[in-house]
Scaffold this motif. Sequence first.
Motif, PDB file in Angstrom:
ATOM      1  N   UNK A 163       0.866  -1.189   0.000  1.00 14.99           N
ATOM      2  CA  UNK A 163       0.000   0.000   0.000  1.00 14.99           C
ATOM      3  C   UNK A 163       0.902   1.239   0.000  1.00 14.99           C
ATOM      4  N   UNK A 164       0.539   2.248  -0.804  1.00 14.62           N
ATOM      5  CA  UNK A 164       1.394   3.440  -0.834  1.00 14.62           C
ATOM      6  C   UNK A 164       1.154   4.279   0.418  1.00 14.62           C
ATOM      7  N   UNK A 165       2.173   5.037   0.764  1.00 15.92           N
ATOM      8  CA  UNK A 165       2.111   5.943   1.913  1.00 15.92           C
ATOM      9  C   UNK A 165       0.863   6.833   1.826  1.00 15.92           C
ATOM     10  N   UNK A 166       0.656   7.459   0.671  1.00 14.06           N
ATOM     11  CA  UNK A 166      -0.453   8.404   0.550  1.00 14.06           C
ATOM     12  C   UNK A 166      -1.813   7.717   0.577  1.00 14.06           C
ATOM     13  N   UNK A 167      -1.868   6.456   0.143  1.00 17.72           N
ATOM     14  CA  UNK A 167      -3.146   5.736   0.117  1.00 17.72           C
ATOM     15  C   UNK A 167      -3.729   5.602   1.523  1.00 17.72           C
ATOM     16  N   UNK A 168      -2.860   5.522   2.529  1.00 25.00           N
ATOM     17  CA  UNK A 168      -3.371   5.418   3.897  1.00 25.00           C
ATOM     18  C   UNK A 168      -4.072   6.715   4.273  1.00 25.00           C
ATOM     19  N   UNK A 169      -3.406   7.833   3.992  1.00 24.11           N
ATOM     20  CA  UNK A 169      -4.032   9.126   4.270  1.00 24.11           C
ATOM     21  C   UNK A 169      -5.332   9.275   3.484  1.00 24.11           C
ATOM     22  N   UNK A 170      -5.305   8.866   2.216  1.00 27.49           N
ATOM     23  CA  UNK A 170      -6.514   9.030   1.388  1.00 27.49           C
ATOM     24  C   UNK A 170      -7.693   8.224   1.913  1.00 27.49           C
ATOM     25  N   UNK A 171      -7.387   7.087   2.535  1.00 23.26           N
ATOM     26  CA  UNK A 171      -8.463   6.238   3.051  1.00 23.26           C
ATOM     27  C   UNK A 171      -9.185   6.865   4.236  1.00 23.26           C
ATOM     28  N   UNK A 172      -8.538   7.796   4.925  1.00 22.07           N
ATOM     29  CA  UNK A 172      -9.134   8.351   6.152  1.00 22.07           C
ATOM     30  C   UNK A 172      -9.251   9.867   6.139  1.00 22.07           C
ATOM     31  N   UNK A 173      -8.864  10.480   5.016  1.00 22.29           N
ATOM     32  CA  UNK A 173      -8.826  11.942   4.965  1.00 22.29           C
ATOM     33  C   UNK A 173     -10.185  12.562   5.290  1.00 22.29           C
ATOM     34  N   UNK A 174     -11.226  12.029   4.666  1.00 18.76           N
ATOM     35  CA  UNK A 174     -12.566  12.577   4.869  1.00 18.76           C
ATOM     36  C   UNK A 174     -13.036  12.467   6.314  1.00 18.76           C
ATOM     37  N   UNK A 175     -12.389  11.614   7.092  1.00 21.00           N
ATOM     38  CA  UNK A 175     -12.777  11.398   8.483  1.00 21.00           C
ATOM     39  C   UNK A 175     -11.957  12.248   9.439  1.00 21.00           C
ATOM     40  N   UNK A 176     -11.098  13.107   8.884  1.00 19.80           N
ATOM     41  CA  UNK A 176     -10.334  14.018   9.735  1.00 19.80           C
ATOM     42  C   UNK A 176      -9.025  13.428  10.237  1.00 19.80           C
ATOM     43  N   UNK A 177      -8.553  12.358   9.609  1.00 19.91           N
ATOM     44  CA  UNK A 177      -7.296  11.735  10.042  1.00 19.91           C
ATOM     45  C   UNK A 177      -6.293  11.706   8.889  1.00 19.91           C
ATOM     46  N   UNK A 178      -5.042  11.398   9.236  1.00 19.80           N
ATOM     47  CA  UNK A 178      -4.025  11.188   8.211  1.00 19.80           C
ATOM     48  C   UNK A 178      -2.887  10.362   8.782  1.00 19.80           C
ATOM     49  N   UNK A 179      -2.035   9.856   7.872  1.00 18.22           N
ATOM     50  CA  UNK A 179      -0.829   9.141   8.286  1.00 18.22           C
ATOM     51  C   UNK A 179       0.323  10.132   8.196  1.00 18.22           C
ATOM     52  N   UNK A 180       1.008  10.359   9.327  1.00 18.04           N
ATOM     53  CA  UNK A 180       1.889  11.523   9.430  1.00 18.04           C
ATOM     54  C   UNK A 180       3.190  11.499   8.613  1.00 18.04           C
ATOM     55  N   UNK A 181       3.993  10.439   8.626  1.00 16.53           N
ATOM     56  CA  UNK A 181       5.273  10.534   7.899  1.00 16.53           C
ATOM     57  C   UNK A 181       5.056  10.783   6.397  1.00 16.53           C
ATOM     58  N   UNK A 182       5.775  11.726   5.865  1.00 16.03           N
ATOM     59  CA  UNK A 182       5.508  12.151   4.486  1.00 16.03           C
ATOM     60  C   UNK A 182       6.775  12.306   3.657  1.00 16.03           C
ATOM     61  N   UNK A 183       7.410  11.173   3.295  1.00 13.12           N
ATOM     62  CA  UNK A 183       8.555  11.294   2.382  1.00 13.12           C
ATOM     63  C   UNK A 183       8.119  11.976   1.086  1.00 13.12           C
ATOM     64  N   UNK A 184       9.078  12.628   0.414  1.00 17.21           N
ATOM     65  CA  UNK A 184       8.742  13.354  -0.819  1.00 17.21           C
ATOM     66  C   UNK A 184       8.092  12.433  -1.854  1.00 17.21           C
ATOM     67  N   UNK A 185       8.427  11.147  -1.799  1.00 16.93           N
ATOM     68  CA  UNK A 185       7.901  10.194  -2.778  1.00 16.93           C
ATOM     69  C   UNK A 185       6.572   9.588  -2.341  1.00 16.93           C
ATOM     70  N   UNK A 186       5.862  10.244  -1.418  1.00 18.46           N
ATOM     71  CA  UNK A 186       4.732   9.575  -0.770  1.00 18.46           C
ATOM     72  C   UNK A 186       3.615   9.133  -1.707  1.00 18.46           C
ATOM     73  N   UNK A 187       3.525   9.738  -2.884  1.00 20.31           N
ATOM     74  CA  UNK A 187       2.484   9.294  -3.820  1.00 20.31           C
ATOM     75  C   UNK A 187       2.730   7.893  -4.341  1.00 20.31           C
ATOM     76  N   UNK A 188       3.987   7.480  -4.399  1.00 20.54           N
ATOM     77  CA  UNK A 188       4.290   6.170  -4.979  1.00 20.54           C
ATOM     78  C   UNK A 188       4.976   5.201  -4.026  1.00 20.54           C
ATOM     79  N   UNK A 189       5.728   5.712  -3.043  1.00 20.86           N
ATOM     80  CA  UNK A 189       6.488   4.791  -2.194  1.00 20.86           C
ATOM     81  C   UNK A 189       5.543   3.978  -1.325  1.00 20.86           C
ATOM     82  N   UNK A 190       5.959   2.760  -0.963  1.00 21.91           N
ATOM     83  CA  UNK A 190       5.075   1.865  -0.217  1.00 21.91           C
ATOM     84  C   UNK A 190       5.388   1.892   1.270  1.00 21.91           C
ATOM     85  N   UNK A 191       4.406   1.513   2.052  1.00 20.89           N
ATOM     86  CA  UNK A 191       4.588   1.503   3.506  1.00 20.89           C
ATOM     87  C   UNK A 191       5.612   0.424   3.898  1.00 20.89           C
ATOM     88  N   UNK A 192       5.676  -0.659   3.132  1.00 19.75           N
ATOM     89  CA  UNK A 192       6.688  -1.682   3.411  1.00 19.75           C
ATOM     90  C   UNK A 192       8.096  -1.128   3.262  1.00 19.75           C
TER      91      UNK A 192
END
Lengths: 485, 485
Positions: free
Chosen positions: A116-145
């Motif tokens: 799962x990509x870093x940003x996908x986690x934030x996108x899954x919960x954004x509308x609920x007022x949450x986010x996943x904090x660490x934000x490498x510059x590559x967050x649109x494509x880099x994976x959480x693994x």
Amino acid sequence: MSIRPLDGPARRFEELLGPRSVITDPVRLRTYECDGLTHHRVTPGVVVLPDTAEQVAGVVRICNEHDLPFVARGAGTGLSGGALPRSDGVLIVTAKMRRILSIDLPNRRATVEPGVTNLAITEAVRGLGFYYAPDPSSQQVCTIGGNVAENSGGAHCLKYGFTVNHVLGLEIVTPDGYIVELSESGPGYDLLGAFVGSEGTLGIATKVTVRLSRAPETVTTLLAAFEDVERGGRAVSAIIGGGIVPAAIEMMDALAVEAAEAAVACAYPEGAGAVLIVELDGPAEEVAHQFGEVTRLCREAGAFELRVADDPERRAAIWKGRKSAFAAVGRISPAYIVQDGVVPRTALPGVLASIDRLSHEYGIRVANVFHAGDGNLHPLVLFDDAEPGAAERAELVSGRILDLCIEHGGSITGEHGVGVDKARYMPKMFSADDLDTMQLVRCAFDPRGLSNPGKVFPTPRLCGEAPGVRRGAHPLVEAGLAEQF
Amino acid sequence: MSIRPLDGPARRFEELLGPRSVITDPVRLRTYECDGLTHHRVTPGVVVLPDTAEQVAGVVRICNEHDLPFVARGAGTGLSGGALPRSDGVLIVTAKMRRILSIDLPNRRATVEPGVTNLAITEAVRGLGFYYAPDPSSQQVCTIGGNVAENSGGAHCLKYGFTVNHVLGLEIVTPDGYIVELSESGPGYDLLGAFVGSEGTLGIATKVTVRLSRAPETVTTLLAAFEDVERGGRAVSAIIGGGIVPAAIEMMDALAVEAAEAAVACAYPEGAGAVLIVELDGPAEEVAHQFGEVTRLCREAGAFELRVADDPERRAAIWKGRKSAFAAVGRISPAYIVQDGVVPRTALPGVLASIDRLSHEYGIRVANVFHAGDGNLHPLVLFDDAEPGAAERAELVSGRILDLCIEHGGSITGEHGVGVDKARYMPKMFSADDLDTMQLVRCAFDPRGLSNPGKVFPTPRLCGEAPGVRRGAHPLVEAGLAEQF
């Protein structure tokens, strides 16, 4: 067609995963020959794309039976060559493991697969007022693994910490093929912390439970332009010294600004010798108060232009230049090396001045982009690979910058990892006993040395020496003090 | 006088440390027979009081030569028996290692020896506007070395984290007698995180570098009285759910309040079925805003009395009852067991109701004092040790409470450690593979099993099995799936 040494294991991988999840075609294998450290390239022996933790464990066990080294790979955006494949081994790509398994808002956690990509986690919960904090510059494509393997940071880790501060639990496949859970708190050893940032040498994460952070009420971003880096640095010291912890403080020097301008026309203030980006977040009153303080401190340090953004679009405009800085230097230089040193914040001015001297001494331009708040430098060492000797000089400057960081009590990497790129610097930072202690842990997890060998540690070691004689003669014996006892 | 088996090593300790730093007199040895877990007592074979890391290393090497188990001890305030001595071994007491070695305010860190008390660090920098954040109730006497071993928490770890979040570097003596540095960030494995909380099983900390936190601008403490624990719990959920992270949220039930009243006359509101202490800290505007929210949410949840303290004296008055609660139950019960379970915050009401049912079922009173914000329960299981069968029933209730915590996805310990007290619960929380993985690390550091043996892990294991066969038959073989490969 000749029989290749990996044909046997490849057939077993196909039995386990199905033929479509195993790549042996030389042309397709080339796709995986490097990660973001593009000047190291190795075509992998076989690529597998497992779908489940059990399949990863099965692949790893087959590797153990055939004594094959294996390397895990997420999106391949790493900058230290941590996912560089082995020609005699197996590349385990997590691209098919990209399910979000659960979102538990009351306890503020989500469990996801490693692809799962870093940003996908934030996108899954954004509308609920949450986010996943660490934000490498590559967050649109880099994976959480990959983030877990490298303990990735990002512009906001000054205030919010690194990946290790946001991972609450892991399921991993150990280097000998067992599925094990590691949890953050509670009894027993915190092996979660040791695993995060171990760059694939202690196994492969197959499930990641992360903390979900509440989106701040207000975010305000400030851009301050200074005549030179020294004045910008003074502003950073004054802000941190004043007890303010901004969500981010980023600095770019003139050359980095020039590069960003050439690439994305970010329209930063003209004539800036240094640009500082300060982001404040939190409750509205607190941000308003801190904003007043930060603008005052920037002015006192000599800022000649200040711009403020408190809506998402203007904020994005300010960040655009910074986020594209790495790629942007490609516009002003045919080739470059990104470094990732860390120095104590108080040593920043001295180290920057030394980098400037090195740059002149070797005739090599260095663009500085850095997380100023936590002393994490990203010098971009520019060179023309067509010019004879330039690459070597750039390597020299790059190494000297790391030496500077170590001399000042800092580190050779802040967030990009050691990988293949910086393994040779490890003995400069750690004593033999320190490195041996890490190797003991490595050997405990991976006695056969199959899990991403050649990364992190400078010299591969044989594990399985007799317990208690790990470092040869006892140091007291060596020092002639043994009779004392 | 007969020759005891430890006489030989004791003489060597005396040569190394001087005779005054080695205790062999049986009467003086009795001083060290237990820590805060007072129902486990063992007189140590020998006690040594080293002065330097080199001396600790020397003692450990002598232990290795003679195959003697050793246990480190700070102030002996631990609540899980982590510092319980061995009659056939050496107790290494850090009482003489209490120097503050350096204070580096610009980089916000201090380096101290392990025998320095938790509060002494704060006292060294209080006038400068800084403090050391983790605050176990025993902070006036407990040592930072013990805090590192147990990963100690405290009332304020909801917002500020545990010891592991505030230790930036360690110098340790490994179980085979080497002096090694472990650092927080940077390359290599984060063994610092694995060491913190390892309860003496991975070696002995000899230098501790901690983060100094800036004292908050404002601190406000609120006491809210409720008719019952359920209403108090509702207030906790509403506060956390509202996005407020107080510095602390502590809850005490009626029995705990009664005990505190009997001991320190804290004058909490009469008739309270539950008392909630909420502490807010930070910039003045933020605290004022949060204070308004918290009082509103407490009222809505049914608080019948609210008291506010914004000066140090009134704050101390509110905290007095809470901080003395453990000792205070001695006033209302001849004997008691303190538990330290953790449950997800959302499971708190259900678990508290179950504890209440257990209490009635077994005829054993349970006083509840807990860090409500992070679900860390401290049930005090009261009994009369003169009453036949009462101790056994109390042990049963205590064990059932831990079972409840595990069933709800929680943990058997939040901040007191496993020690000897809870080792038998480890297999309920971890799978055999999970425990084996921890043992691999244990064996890597301590192949001879000399460093605090018998703590944390349920069954002592022999290290040094052949690599790769750590868990007997391969699970695929056991499952009859081996042919698949």
